[in-house]
Write an enzyme that holds these catalytic residues in place. Structure first.
Site, PDB file in Angstrom:
ATOM      1  N   HIS A 140       0.530  15.415   2.557  1.00  0.00           N
ATOM      2  CA  HIS A 140       0.598  14.065   3.122  1.00  0.00           C
ATOM      3  C   HIS A 140      -0.828  13.529   3.192  1.00  0.00           C
ATOM      4  O   HIS A 140      -1.754  14.237   3.594  1.00  0.00           O
ATOM      5  CB  HIS A 140       1.229  14.129   4.515  1.00  0.00           C
ATOM      6  CG  HIS A 140       1.104  12.853   5.278  1.00  0.00           C
ATOM      7  ND1 HIS A 140       1.429  11.635   4.724  1.00  0.00           N
ATOM      8  CD2 HIS A 140       0.666  12.606   6.536  1.00  0.00           C
ATOM      9  CE1 HIS A 140       1.199  10.692   5.620  1.00  0.00           C
ATOM     10  NE2 HIS A 140       0.728  11.249   6.732  1.00  0.00           N
ATOM     11  N   CYS A 146       5.759  10.624   9.259  1.00  0.00           N
ATOM     12  CA  CYS A 146       5.115  11.025   7.996  1.00  0.00           C
ATOM     13  C   CYS A 146       5.812  12.197   7.320  1.00  0.00           C
ATOM     14  O   CYS A 146       5.553  12.476   6.151  1.00  0.00           O
ATOM     15  CB  CYS A 146       3.651  11.375   8.235  1.00  0.00           C
ATOM     16  SG  CYS A 146       2.735  10.009   8.912  1.00  0.00           S
ATOM     17  N   ASN A 161      -2.994   5.977   4.577  1.00  0.00           N
ATOM     18  CA  ASN A 161      -1.837   6.747   5.020  1.00  0.00           C
ATOM     19  C   ASN A 161      -0.599   5.855   4.956  1.00  0.00           C
ATOM     20  O   ASN A 161      -0.478   4.910   5.726  1.00  0.00           O
ATOM     21  CB  ASN A 161      -2.099   7.230   6.455  1.00  0.00           C
ATOM     22  CG  ASN A 161      -0.942   8.032   7.043  1.00  0.00           C
ATOM     23  OD1 ASN A 161       0.145   8.081   6.487  1.00  0.00           O
ATOM     24  ND2 ASN A 161      -1.194   8.656   8.186  1.00  0.00           N
TER      25      ASN A 161
HETATM   26  N1  ACO Z   1     -15.181   2.448  12.721  1.00  0.00           N
HETATM   27  C1  ACO Z   1     -16.295   2.864  13.347  1.00  0.00           C
HETATM   28  N2  ACO Z   1     -16.270   3.707  14.396  1.00  0.00           N
HETATM   29  C2  ACO Z   1     -15.068   4.148  14.810  1.00  0.00           C
HETATM   30  C3  ACO Z   1     -13.861   3.745  14.192  1.00  0.00           C
HETATM   31  C4  ACO Z   1     -13.959   2.852  13.111  1.00  0.00           C
HETATM   32  N3  ACO Z   1     -12.862   2.415  12.428  1.00  0.00           N
HETATM   33  N4  ACO Z   1     -12.842   4.349  14.823  1.00  0.00           N
HETATM   34  C5  ACO Z   1     -13.345   5.120  15.793  1.00  0.00           C
HETATM   35  N5  ACO Z   1     -14.707   4.989  15.805  1.00  0.00           N
HETATM   36  C6  ACO Z   1     -15.674   5.643  16.678  1.00  0.00           C
HETATM   37  C7  ACO Z   1     -15.076   6.101  17.979  1.00  0.00           C
HETATM   38  O1  ACO Z   1     -15.051   5.067  18.922  1.00  0.00           O
HETATM   39  C8  ACO Z   1     -16.015   7.219  18.368  1.00  0.00           C
HETATM   40  O2  ACO Z   1     -17.162   6.661  18.949  1.00  0.00           O
HETATM   41  P1  ACO Z   1     -17.861   7.368  20.233  1.00  0.00           P
HETATM   42  O3  ACO Z   1     -18.301   8.703  19.721  1.00  0.00           O
HETATM   43  O4  ACO Z   1     -18.958   6.421  20.553  1.00  0.00           O
HETATM   44  O5  ACO Z   1     -16.776   7.464  21.266  1.00  0.00           O
HETATM   45  C9  ACO Z   1     -16.413   7.839  17.030  1.00  0.00           C
HETATM   46  O6  ACO Z   1     -16.131   6.827  16.043  1.00  0.00           O
HETATM   47  C10 ACO Z   1     -15.685   9.112  16.694  1.00  0.00           C
HETATM   48  O7  ACO Z   1     -14.297   8.922  16.915  1.00  0.00           O
HETATM   49  P2  ACO Z   1     -13.243  10.069  16.710  1.00  0.00           P
HETATM   50  O8  ACO Z   1     -11.879   9.564  17.048  1.00  0.00           O
HETATM   51  O9  ACO Z   1     -13.712  11.307  17.373  1.00  0.00           O
HETATM   52  O10 ACO Z   1     -13.380  10.272  15.128  1.00  0.00           O
HETATM   53  P3  ACO Z   1     -12.758  11.398  14.235  1.00  0.00           P
HETATM   54  O11 ACO Z   1     -13.803  12.020  13.440  1.00  0.00           O
HETATM   55  O12 ACO Z   1     -11.794  12.270  14.985  1.00  0.00           O
HETATM   56  O13 ACO Z   1     -11.883  10.532  13.187  1.00  0.00           O
HETATM   57  C11 ACO Z   1      -9.583   9.966  12.761  1.00  0.00           C
HETATM   58  C12 ACO Z   1     -10.808   9.743  13.644  1.00  0.00           C
HETATM   59  C13 ACO Z   1      -9.932   9.517  11.377  1.00  0.00           C
HETATM   60  C14 ACO Z   1      -8.437   9.142  13.304  1.00  0.00           C
HETATM   61  C15 ACO Z   1      -9.199  11.468  12.754  1.00  0.00           C
HETATM   62  O14 ACO Z   1      -9.169  11.961  14.047  1.00  0.00           O
HETATM   63  C16 ACO Z   1      -7.861  11.759  12.110  1.00  0.00           C
HETATM   64  O15 ACO Z   1      -7.678  11.604  10.906  1.00  0.00           O
HETATM   65  N6  ACO Z   1      -6.861  12.236  12.870  1.00  0.00           N
HETATM   66  C17 ACO Z   1      -5.579  12.640  12.342  1.00  0.00           C
HETATM   67  C18 ACO Z   1      -4.736  11.527  11.883  1.00  0.00           C
HETATM   68  C19 ACO Z   1      -3.444  12.081  11.314  1.00  0.00           C
HETATM   69  O16 ACO Z   1      -3.316  13.232  10.962  1.00  0.00           O
HETATM   70  N7  ACO Z   1      -2.411  11.324  11.183  1.00  0.00           N
HETATM   71  C20 ACO Z   1      -1.217  11.940  10.556  1.00  0.00           C
HETATM   72  C21 ACO Z   1      -0.030  11.480  10.985  1.00  0.00           C
HETATM   73  S1  ACO Z   1       0.116   9.727  10.832  1.00  0.00           S
HETATM   74  C22 ACO Z   1       1.795   9.349  11.091  1.00  0.00           C
HETATM   75  O17 ACO Z   1       2.638  10.160  11.379  1.00  0.00           O
HETATM   76  C23 ACO Z   1       2.170   7.859  11.059  1.00  0.00           C
END
Ligand code: ACO
Length: 309
Positions: A236, A111, A266
Protein backbone atom coordinates in the site's frame (compact mmCIF):
# COMPACT_ATOMS: atom_id res chain seq x y z
CA UNK A 1 -9.02 -25.07 -8.26
CA UNK A 2 -7.33 -21.67 -8.04
CA UNK A 3 -8.01 -17.98 -8.59
CA UNK A 4 -6.34 -16.07 -11.41
CA UNK A 5 -6.10 -12.41 -12.35
CA UNK A 6 -7.69 -12.21 -15.79
CA UNK A 7 -7.25 -8.46 -16.28
CA UNK A 8 -6.48 -5.20 -14.51
CA UNK A 9 -7.32 -1.55 -15.17
CA UNK A 10 -7.08 1.90 -13.64
CA UNK A 11 -8.56 5.33 -13.82
CA UNK A 12 -6.61 8.37 -12.65
CA UNK A 13 -8.31 11.78 -12.67
CA UNK A 14 -6.81 14.26 -15.11
CA UNK A 15 -6.29 17.05 -12.59
CA UNK A 16 -2.84 17.02 -10.93
CA UNK A 17 -2.06 18.76 -7.62
CA UNK A 18 1.69 19.14 -7.10
CA UNK A 19 3.59 19.80 -3.88
CA UNK A 20 4.26 23.31 -5.22
CA UNK A 21 0.49 23.84 -5.58
CA UNK A 22 0.11 22.79 -1.93
CA UNK A 23 2.73 25.34 -0.87
CA UNK A 24 0.13 27.95 -1.84
CA UNK A 25 -2.59 26.32 0.30
CA UNK A 26 -0.83 25.50 3.59
CA UNK A 27 2.50 26.16 5.28
CA UNK A 28 4.51 23.34 3.75
CA UNK A 29 7.26 22.74 1.21
CA UNK A 30 8.00 20.38 -1.65
CA UNK A 31 11.17 19.45 0.25
CA UNK A 32 9.27 18.45 3.45
CA UNK A 33 6.64 16.43 1.61
CA UNK A 34 9.19 14.69 -0.62
CA UNK A 35 11.62 13.72 2.12
CA UNK A 36 8.95 12.74 4.70
CA UNK A 37 6.59 10.88 2.36
CA UNK A 38 8.05 10.38 -1.15
CA UNK A 39 5.02 12.14 -2.67
CA UNK A 40 5.54 14.70 -5.47
CA UNK A 41 2.01 15.01 -6.81
CA UNK A 42 -1.46 13.48 -6.56
CA UNK A 43 -4.61 13.35 -8.69
CA UNK A 44 -7.79 15.18 -7.74
CA UNK A 45 -11.19 14.12 -9.09
CA UNK A 46 -12.81 17.44 -9.96
CA UNK A 47 -15.34 16.28 -12.53
CA UNK A 48 -15.38 12.55 -11.86
CA UNK A 49 -17.63 10.83 -9.31
CA UNK A 50 -16.48 7.72 -7.47
CA UNK A 51 -18.71 5.60 -9.72
CA UNK A 52 -17.29 7.29 -12.86
CA UNK A 53 -13.75 6.34 -11.79
CA UNK A 54 -14.79 2.79 -10.82
CA UNK A 55 -16.55 2.35 -14.18
CA UNK A 56 -13.55 3.44 -16.26
CA UNK A 57 -11.14 1.22 -14.30
CA UNK A 58 -13.57 -1.72 -14.56
CA UNK A 59 -14.05 -1.36 -18.32
CA UNK A 60 -10.29 -1.26 -18.77
CA UNK A 61 -9.83 -4.41 -16.65
CA UNK A 62 -12.68 -6.21 -18.44
CA UNK A 63 -11.20 -5.24 -21.82
CA UNK A 64 -7.81 -6.68 -20.87
CA UNK A 65 -9.51 -9.85 -19.62
CA UNK A 66 -11.41 -10.13 -22.91
CA UNK A 67 -14.69 -10.19 -21.00
CA UNK A 68 -17.91 -8.19 -20.95
CA UNK A 69 -19.74 -6.93 -17.83
CA UNK A 70 -22.37 -9.63 -18.41
CA UNK A 71 -19.73 -12.31 -17.68
CA UNK A 72 -19.26 -11.05 -14.09
CA UNK A 73 -21.01 -12.89 -11.23
CA UNK A 74 -20.08 -10.62 -8.31
CA UNK A 75 -18.84 -7.03 -7.96
CA UNK A 76 -16.98 -6.03 -4.79
CA UNK A 77 -15.95 -2.41 -4.29
CA UNK A 78 -13.46 -1.41 -1.61
CA UNK A 79 -14.02 2.25 -0.77
CA UNK A 80 -14.35 4.62 2.16
CA UNK A 81 -15.61 7.50 0.01
CA UNK A 82 -18.86 6.30 -1.65
CA UNK A 83 -20.90 8.82 -3.66
CA UNK A 84 -24.03 7.95 -1.67
CA UNK A 85 -24.75 6.56 1.77
CA UNK A 86 -26.73 3.97 -0.14
CA UNK A 87 -27.13 2.25 -2.52
CA UNK A 88 -23.61 0.90 -2.52
CA UNK A 89 -21.00 1.98 -5.06
CA UNK A 90 -21.08 -1.66 -6.17
CA UNK A 91 -24.78 -1.50 -7.12
CA UNK A 92 -24.36 1.87 -8.87
CA UNK A 93 -21.39 0.44 -10.76
CA UNK A 94 -23.37 -2.69 -11.65
CA UNK A 95 -26.02 -0.46 -13.25
CA UNK A 96 -23.44 1.73 -15.03
CA UNK A 97 -21.82 -1.37 -16.50
CA UNK A 98 -25.20 -2.62 -17.73
CA UNK A 99 -24.87 -5.86 -15.81
CA UNK A 100 -27.83 -8.21 -15.62
CA UNK A 101 -27.89 -10.65 -12.73
CA UNK A 102 -25.22 -11.38 -10.15
CA UNK A 103 -24.82 -9.16 -7.10
CA UNK A 104 -22.71 -6.24 -5.93
CA UNK A 105 -21.65 -4.74 -2.62
CA UNK A 106 -19.12 -2.44 -0.96
CA UNK A 107 -16.49 -3.48 1.54
CA UNK A 108 -15.29 -1.01 4.14
CA UNK A 109 -11.72 -1.61 5.31
CA UNK A 110 -10.04 1.72 4.47
CA UNK A 111 -6.60 1.21 2.88
CA UNK A 112 -6.92 -2.57 3.29
CA UNK A 113 -10.16 -2.51 1.26
CA UNK A 114 -8.64 -4.00 -1.86
CA UNK A 115 -6.90 -6.91 -0.12
CA UNK A 116 -9.99 -7.66 1.99
CA UNK A 117 -12.10 -7.63 -1.22
CA UNK A 118 -9.62 -9.93 -2.94
CA UNK A 119 -9.88 -12.29 0.04
CA UNK A 120 -13.68 -12.45 -0.31
CA UNK A 121 -13.50 -12.87 -4.09
CA UNK A 122 -10.96 -15.69 -3.79
CA UNK A 123 -13.19 -17.40 -1.21
CA UNK A 124 -16.28 -17.14 -3.44
CA UNK A 125 -14.40 -18.55 -6.43
CA UNK A 126 -12.86 -21.41 -4.44
CA UNK A 127 -16.22 -22.23 -2.82
CA UNK A 128 -17.70 -22.59 -6.31
CA UNK A 129 -20.11 -19.69 -5.65
CA UNK A 130 -18.71 -17.49 -8.43
CA UNK A 131 -16.60 -17.93 -11.53
CA UNK A 132 -15.75 -14.34 -12.34
CA UNK A 133 -15.52 -11.54 -9.80
CA UNK A 134 -14.81 -7.85 -10.42
CA UNK A 135 -12.88 -6.28 -7.54
CA UNK A 136 -12.49 -2.49 -7.49
CA UNK A 137 -10.60 -0.17 -5.16
CA UNK A 138 -11.73 3.41 -5.64
CA UNK A 139 -11.37 6.60 -3.59
CA UNK A 140 -12.17 10.28 -3.73
CA UNK A 141 -10.22 11.18 -0.62
CA UNK A 142 -10.04 14.83 -1.71
CA UNK A 143 -13.65 15.09 -0.44
CA UNK A 144 -12.76 14.08 3.12
CA UNK A 145 -9.42 15.85 3.42
CA UNK A 146 -9.21 19.03 5.48
CA UNK A 147 -7.40 21.32 3.03
CA UNK A 148 -6.30 23.57 5.91
CA UNK A 149 -4.58 20.73 7.83
CA UNK A 150 -1.01 20.37 6.53
CA UNK A 151 -0.42 17.18 8.51
CA UNK A 152 -2.94 15.25 6.38
CA UNK A 153 -3.81 17.19 3.21
CA UNK A 154 -0.42 16.58 1.59
CA UNK A 155 -0.79 12.79 1.84
CA UNK A 156 -3.88 11.75 -0.07
CA UNK A 157 -5.12 11.49 -3.66
CA UNK A 158 -7.97 10.15 -5.80
CA UNK A 159 -8.15 7.26 -8.26
CA UNK A 160 -9.42 3.78 -9.05
CA UNK A 161 -7.98 0.36 -9.78
CA UNK A 162 -9.88 -2.75 -10.88
CA UNK A 163 -9.07 -6.44 -11.17
CA UNK A 164 -11.10 -9.20 -12.81
CA UNK A 165 -10.59 -12.52 -11.03
CA UNK A 166 -11.62 -15.86 -12.46
CA UNK A 167 -11.36 -19.56 -11.74
CA UNK A 168 -7.86 -20.62 -12.67
CA UNK A 169 -7.11 -23.48 -15.02
CA UNK A 170 -3.33 -23.14 -14.60
CA UNK A 171 -0.76 -22.54 -11.82
CA UNK A 172 -1.96 -18.96 -11.19
CA UNK A 173 -3.49 -18.71 -7.72
CA UNK A 174 -3.77 -16.91 -4.42
CA UNK A 175 -1.12 -18.93 -2.56
CA UNK A 176 -1.71 -17.57 0.94
CA UNK A 177 -3.40 -14.65 2.65
CA UNK A 178 -3.70 -13.18 6.11
CA UNK A 179 -6.29 -10.50 6.97
CA UNK A 180 -6.30 -8.87 10.40
CA UNK A 181 -7.89 -5.99 12.29
CA UNK A 182 -7.81 -4.43 15.74
CA UNK A 183 -10.80 -2.20 16.38
CA UNK A 184 -9.34 -1.03 19.69
CA UNK A 185 -6.96 1.14 17.68
CA UNK A 186 -9.72 2.83 15.62
CA UNK A 187 -8.88 6.35 16.76
CA UNK A 188 -5.37 6.35 15.27
CA UNK A 189 -6.97 6.98 11.88
CA UNK A 190 -10.61 7.83 11.23
CA UNK A 191 -13.15 10.24 9.81
CA UNK A 192 -16.43 11.02 11.57
CA UNK A 193 -19.69 10.94 9.63
CA UNK A 194 -19.43 13.98 7.31
CA UNK A 195 -16.04 14.79 8.91
CA UNK A 196 -12.43 14.94 7.74
CA UNK A 197 -9.59 12.43 8.00
CA UNK A 198 -7.93 12.52 11.43
CA UNK A 199 -4.63 10.72 11.87
CA UNK A 200 -2.00 10.15 14.55
CA UNK A 201 0.73 9.89 11.93
CA UNK A 202 3.74 9.01 14.09
CA UNK A 203 1.89 6.24 15.97
CA UNK A 204 0.51 4.84 12.73
CA UNK A 205 3.93 4.76 11.11
CA UNK A 206 5.32 2.34 13.70
CA UNK A 207 2.25 0.10 13.79
CA UNK A 208 2.15 0.01 9.98
CA UNK A 209 5.68 -1.31 9.56
CA UNK A 210 5.30 -3.87 12.37
CA UNK A 211 1.88 -5.19 11.30
CA UNK A 212 2.61 -5.42 7.59
CA UNK A 213 5.89 -7.19 8.27
CA UNK A 214 4.11 -9.74 10.49
CA UNK A 215 1.37 -10.38 7.92
CA UNK A 216 3.97 -10.76 5.13
CA UNK A 217 5.99 -13.23 7.18
CA UNK A 218 2.86 -15.29 7.89
CA UNK A 219 1.87 -15.62 4.23
CA UNK A 220 5.41 -16.40 3.14
CA UNK A 221 5.82 -19.15 5.71
CA UNK A 222 2.25 -20.36 5.11
CA UNK A 223 3.02 -20.85 1.42
CA UNK A 224 6.54 -22.14 2.09
CA UNK A 225 8.06 -19.38 -0.04
CA UNK A 226 11.25 -17.57 0.87
CA UNK A 227 11.47 -13.77 0.49
CA UNK A 228 14.11 -14.27 -2.23
CA UNK A 229 11.57 -16.15 -4.39
CA UNK A 230 9.20 -13.17 -4.39
CA UNK A 231 9.41 -11.43 -7.78
CA UNK A 232 7.65 -8.25 -6.73
CA UNK A 233 6.26 -6.63 -3.58
CA UNK A 234 3.29 -4.31 -4.02
CA UNK A 235 2.77 -2.47 -0.75
CA UNK A 236 0.00 0.00 0.00
CA UNK A 237 1.41 3.39 -0.99
CA UNK A 238 1.13 5.45 2.22
CA UNK A 239 4.69 6.62 2.77
CA UNK A 240 7.91 5.70 0.96
CA UNK A 241 9.71 5.51 4.31
CA UNK A 242 7.22 2.88 5.53
CA UNK A 243 7.75 0.95 2.29
CA UNK A 244 11.55 1.08 2.61
CA UNK A 245 11.50 0.05 6.27
CA UNK A 246 9.23 -2.88 5.46
CA UNK A 247 11.44 -4.15 2.60
CA UNK A 248 14.49 -3.86 4.83
CA UNK A 249 12.86 -5.85 7.64
CA UNK A 250 11.74 -8.56 5.20
CA UNK A 251 15.19 -8.68 3.63
CA UNK A 252 13.76 -7.97 0.19
CA UNK A 253 15.76 -5.89 -2.29
CA UNK A 254 14.25 -2.38 -2.76
CA UNK A 255 14.44 -3.00 -6.53
CA UNK A 256 11.74 -5.64 -6.13
CA UNK A 257 9.35 -3.21 -4.43
CA UNK A 258 6.90 -1.32 -6.60
CA UNK A 259 6.55 2.37 -5.76
CA UNK A 260 4.34 4.95 -7.47
CA UNK A 261 3.47 7.07 -4.45
CA UNK A 262 5.46 9.95 -6.00
CA UNK A 263 2.74 10.34 -8.66
CA UNK A 264 -0.46 9.51 -6.79
CA UNK A 265 0.03 9.88 -3.03
CA UNK A 266 -2.05 7.63 -0.80
CA UNK A 267 -5.19 6.55 -2.67
CA UNK A 268 -6.29 4.15 0.10
CA UNK A 269 -8.20 1.15 -1.33
CA UNK A 270 -7.18 2.12 -4.88
CA UNK A 271 -3.44 2.13 -4.22
CA UNK A 272 -2.64 -1.59 -4.60
CA UNK A 273 -4.78 -2.26 -7.71
CA UNK A 274 -3.36 0.86 -9.40
CA UNK A 275 0.21 -0.28 -8.62
CA UNK A 276 -0.58 -3.87 -9.67
CA UNK A 277 -1.89 -2.69 -13.03
CA UNK A 278 1.11 -0.44 -13.65
CA UNK A 279 3.56 -3.19 -12.67
CA UNK A 280 1.93 -5.57 -15.16
CA UNK A 281 1.85 -2.94 -17.92
CA UNK A 282 5.54 -2.13 -17.31
CA UNK A 283 6.47 -5.82 -17.57
CA UNK A 284 7.59 -5.96 -13.93
CA UNK A 285 5.15 -8.77 -13.19
CA UNK A 286 4.91 -11.71 -15.60
CA UNK A 287 2.77 -14.85 -15.61
CA UNK A 288 4.18 -17.36 -13.13
CA UNK A 289 5.81 -14.68 -10.96
CA UNK A 290 5.06 -14.54 -7.24
CA UNK A 291 3.78 -11.17 -6.00
CA UNK A 292 3.44 -10.17 -2.36
CA UNK A 293 0.84 -7.49 -1.62
CA UNK A 294 0.38 -5.88 1.78
CA UNK A 295 -1.75 -3.09 3.21
CA UNK A 296 -2.50 -1.25 6.42
CA UNK A 297 -5.28 1.21 7.08
CA UNK A 298 -8.01 2.65 9.26
CA UNK A 299 -9.79 0.20 11.52
CA UNK A 300 -7.08 -0.60 12.15
CA UNK A 301 -7.07 -3.15 9.35
CA UNK A 302 -4.14 -4.84 7.71
CA UNK A 303 -3.15 -7.90 5.75
CA UNK A 304 -1.01 -9.57 3.13
CA UNK A 305 -1.76 -11.67 0.07
CA UNK A 306 0.73 -13.84 -1.78
CA UNK A 307 -0.29 -14.56 -5.34
CA UNK A 308 1.15 -16.42 -8.32
CA UNK A 309 0.29 -14.18 -11.27
N1 ACO B 1 4.72 20.45 5.96
C1 ACO B 1 5.66 20.90 6.80
N2 ACO B 1 5.75 20.50 8.09
C2 ACO B 1 4.85 19.60 8.52
C3 ACO B 1 3.83 19.09 7.68
C4 ACO B 1 3.79 19.56 6.35
N3 ACO B 1 2.87 19.12 5.45
N4 ACO B 1 3.10 18.22 8.39
C5 ACO B 1 3.60 18.15 9.62
N5 ACO B 1 4.67 19.01 9.72
C6 ACO B 1 5.53 19.26 10.86
C7 ACO B 1 4.88 18.91 12.18
O1 ACO B 1 4.09 19.97 12.65
C8 ACO B 1 6.09 18.65 13.05
O2 ACO B 1 6.60 19.88 13.49
P1 ACO B 1 7.15 20.05 15.00
O3 ACO B 1 8.30 19.10 15.08
O4 ACO B 1 7.51 21.49 15.05
O5 ACO B 1 6.00 19.65 15.88
C9 ACO B 1 7.10 18.02 12.09
O6 ACO B 1 6.66 18.40 10.78
C10 ACO B 1 7.20 16.53 12.20
O7 ACO B 1 5.90 15.97 12.19
P2 ACO B 1 5.64 14.43 12.34
O8 ACO B 1 4.17 14.16 12.32
O9 ACO B 1 6.43 13.89 13.46
O10 ACO B 1 6.30 13.92 10.97
P3 ACO B 1 6.59 12.45 10.52
O11 ACO B 1 7.98 12.32 10.13
O12 ACO B 1 5.99 11.43 11.44
O13 ACO B 1 5.75 12.37 9.14
C11 ACO B 1 3.69 11.43 8.31
C12 ACO B 1 4.34 12.52 9.15
C13 ACO B 1 4.16 11.61 6.90
C14 ACO B 1 2.19 11.60 8.38
C15 ACO B 1 4.10 10.03 8.83
O14 ACO B 1 3.94 9.97 10.21
C16 ACO B 1 3.32 8.89 8.22
O15 ACO B 1 3.43 8.59 7.04
N6 ACO B 1 2.50 8.17 9.00
C17 ACO B 1 1.78 7.00 8.54
C18 ACO B 1 0.68 7.29 7.62
C19 ACO B 1 0.04 5.99 7.18
O16 ACO B 1 0.59 4.91 7.28
N7 ACO B 1 -1.14 5.98 6.67
C20 ACO B 1 -1.65 4.67 6.21
C21 ACO B 1 -2.98 4.49 6.31
S1 ACO B 1 -3.90 5.75 5.49
C22 ACO B 1 -5.55 5.20 5.42
O17 ACO B 1 -5.94 4.17 5.91
C23 ACO B 1 -6.57 6.16 4.79
Amino acid sequence: MGTRIAGTGTYLPRSILTNHDLEKLVETSDEWITTRTGIKERRIAKEESVVDMAKEASLSALGRAGLSPKDIDVVIVGTLTPDKRFPSTGCLLQAELGMEGGYAFDLSAACSGFLYSLEVADGLIKAGKAEKVLVVGVEKLSEIVDWTDRSTCVLFGDGAGAVVLERSEDESDVLASEMLSDGRLWDILYADKCGYIKMKGRELFKVAVRNMEEACRKVLSGAGISPKDVSLVIPHQANVRIIKALAEKLGIDQEKVYVNIDRYGNTSAASIPIALHEAIEEGKLKRGDVVLMTAMGGGLTWGATLLRY
